[in-house]
Write an enzyme that holds these catalytic residues in place. Structure first.
Site, short mmCIF file in Angstrom:
data_model
loop_
_atom_site.label_atom_id
_atom_site.label_comp_id
_atom_site.label_asym_id
_atom_site.label_seq_id
_atom_site.Cartn_x
_atom_site.Cartn_y
_atom_site.Cartn_z
N TRP A 195 10.85 -2.32 -5.81
CA TRP A 195 9.85 -2.19 -6.88
C TRP A 195 8.78 -1.17 -6.52
O TRP A 195 8.31 -0.44 -7.39
CB TRP A 195 9.27 -3.55 -7.25
CG TRP A 195 10.32 -4.38 -7.93
CD1 TRP A 195 10.94 -5.49 -7.45
CD2 TRP A 195 10.95 -4.10 -9.20
NE1 TRP A 195 11.89 -5.92 -8.33
CE2 TRP A 195 11.93 -5.10 -9.42
CE3 TRP A 195 10.78 -3.11 -10.17
CZ2 TRP A 195 12.72 -5.13 -10.56
CZ3 TRP A 195 11.57 -3.14 -11.32
CH2 TRP A 195 12.52 -4.14 -11.51
N ASP A 212 0.97 -4.97 -7.70
CA ASP A 212 2.01 -5.41 -8.63
C ASP A 212 2.34 -6.86 -8.27
O ASP A 212 3.16 -7.11 -7.38
CB ASP A 212 3.24 -4.51 -8.51
CG ASP A 212 4.43 -5.04 -9.32
OD1 ASP A 212 4.28 -6.09 -9.98
OD2 ASP A 212 5.49 -4.40 -9.29
N LYS A 253 8.26 -14.50 -14.62
CA LYS A 253 8.55 -15.24 -13.39
C LYS A 253 7.62 -16.45 -13.28
O LYS A 253 8.07 -17.58 -13.32
CB LYS A 253 8.42 -14.33 -12.17
CG LYS A 253 9.37 -13.14 -12.26
CD LYS A 253 8.95 -11.99 -11.37
CE LYS A 253 9.60 -10.69 -11.74
NZ LYS A 253 11.04 -10.68 -11.74
C1 LIG Z 1 7.73 -6.88 -8.26
C2 LIG Z 1 8.24 -6.43 -9.60
N1 LIG Z 1 7.69 -5.38 -10.20
C3 LIG Z 1 8.11 -4.93 -11.40
C4 LIG Z 1 9.14 -5.54 -12.06
C5 LIG Z 1 9.58 -5.02 -13.38
O1 LIG Z 1 9.11 -5.87 -14.35
P1 LIG Z 1 9.45 -5.68 -15.88
O2 LIG Z 1 10.90 -6.00 -16.04
O3 LIG Z 1 8.53 -6.67 -16.53
O4 LIG Z 1 9.13 -4.30 -16.27
C6 LIG Z 1 9.75 -6.68 -11.48
C7 LIG Z 1 10.85 -7.35 -12.21
O5 LIG Z 1 11.63 -8.08 -11.72
C8 LIG Z 1 9.30 -7.11 -10.22
O6 LIG Z 1 9.87 -8.16 -9.63
#
Ligand SMILES: Cc1ncc(COP(=O)(O)O)c(C=O)c1O
Length: 359
Positions: free
Chosen positions: A102, A171, A195
């Protein structure tokens, strides 16, 4: 009706009580004669739902008054762009810590807007985070971005990076609400809801007042924190039902002792699962002890040839979505707030039994 224990990384399990309440209120929300889904976002009923959700989140996370709380769309991924668009404020570069999948996505997006300095990095194939002392922070960076919990690798920071006067951005998608956080250490905290907050489609952003109001040229209105804040997250039609469900989750958290109680339970759940993995000669978790995630627990079997059998039999036992991310392999058990201790125990018991029969 039979409910399973769902270990999905996201969209993830929601508290059963919350789902039941939503079911009870589905056709007629509190005498309004309609579903929340059918309400005008500007009507007094939905406005009260929205305000209550924000107040409850502020209370749960002890969010100081000089922070805005936004209920947006676009997922955490849209924050990968909104953060540089709103926080660069005339600066040319931003610092990023790269700890996994991520972080990498956030970095790739930021590079479209500025120079990115990777100030600390997890070496490929390792499951750890760089130490606080090793970070090479730039005092003139627009902000420092990191991922407190890498959902895929199952690693989390055991410390909050000290960024000094440089705004810290986290994040928090896969760790928000899992324990108390000192919000005042951050410039921005953001999280996709799917989540630990509610259903997919809602993104929560907590942003300090002084970081709102200046954007890079060409920033779309939807991506401007100031416009979203001025419009109380209703510049356009917000994700009303997700916002309402998030509100029910916040109330559930408050009824269950808030984030201090969540932290205790989450720590117990994670400790029990890691102990079961470490105590076996059959399962393995690759993450350095100090960086093991409370929320996402990847593990492998001694023989990867048994993975499919493990998943099939786990499913038969009512334990689902345990397949690991394709980039890591093996299994991953995501044990967010809504996963009861009984669910973790059921997984531990199944793992022991599987090992006995196949180890
Ligand atoms: C740590 C993290 N950041 C970003 C995301 C991306 O999130 P989204 O699907 O809401 O864009 C996720 C999704 O699993 C994640 O676990």
């Amino acid at each position: 009706m039979s409910r399973v224990y769902n270990f999905s990384a996201g969209p993830a399990a929601l508290p059963e009580e919350v789902l039941k309440q939503a079911q009870e209120e589905m056709l007629d929300w509190q005498g309004s004669g309609m579903s929340v889904m059918e309400m005008s976002h500007r009507g007094k009923e939905f406005m009260s739902i929205a305000a209550q959700a924000e107040a409850d989140l502020r209370e749960l996370m002890a969010i100081p008054d000089n922070y805005k709380v936004l209920f947006l769309q676009g997922g955490a991924s849209s924050q990968f762009s909104m953060v540089p668009m709103n926080l660069l404020r005339g600066k040319a570069s931003a610092d990023y810590i790269n700890t996994g999948s991520w972080s990498k996505k956030a970095i790739a997006e930021a590079k479209k807007y500025c120079q990115v300095s990777v100030v600390g990095e997890t070496p490929a194939g390792e499951f750890t985070v760089p130490s606080a002392e090793s970070l090479k922070l730039n005092a003139d960076a627009a902000y420092l971005h990191y991922t407190p919990n890498e959902t895929i690798q199952g690693i989390e920071f055991p410390y909050v990076p000290a960024s000094g006067d440089v705004p810290l951005v986290g994040d928090f998608s896969s760790t928000i609400l899992s324990r108390p956080v000192d919000v005042s250490k951050y410039g921005v905290i953001y999280a996709g809801a799917q989540k630990n907050i509610g259903p997919a489609g809602l993104t929560v952003v907590i942003v300090r007042d002084d970081l709102v109001g200046e954007t890079v040229a060409g920033t779309p209105a939807m991506f401007d924190y100031q416009i979203q804040a001025d419009g109380e997250s209703m510049y356009n039609t917000p994700p009303t039902y997700g916002w309402y469900l998030a509100g029910l989750v916040f109330q559930w958290l408050k009824r269950n002792g808030g984030l201090t109680a969540m932290a205790e339970t989450n720590q117990r759940k994670a400790a029990a699962l890691y102990a079961a993995i470490d105590g076996s000669g059959f399962y393995n978790n690759p993450v350095e002890l100090s960086c093991r995630s409370w929320m996402n627990v990847p593990f492998t079997l001694a023989d990867a040839g048994l993975d499919a059998k493990f998943l099939t039999e786990a499913k038969e036992a009512g334990l689902v979505t345990l397949k690991g991310h394709r980039s890591v392999g093996g299994m991953r058990a995501s044990i967010y707030n809504a996963m009861p201790e009984a669910g973790v125990q059921a997984l531990i018991d199944f793992m022991a039994d599987f090992e006995k029969r196949n180890g």
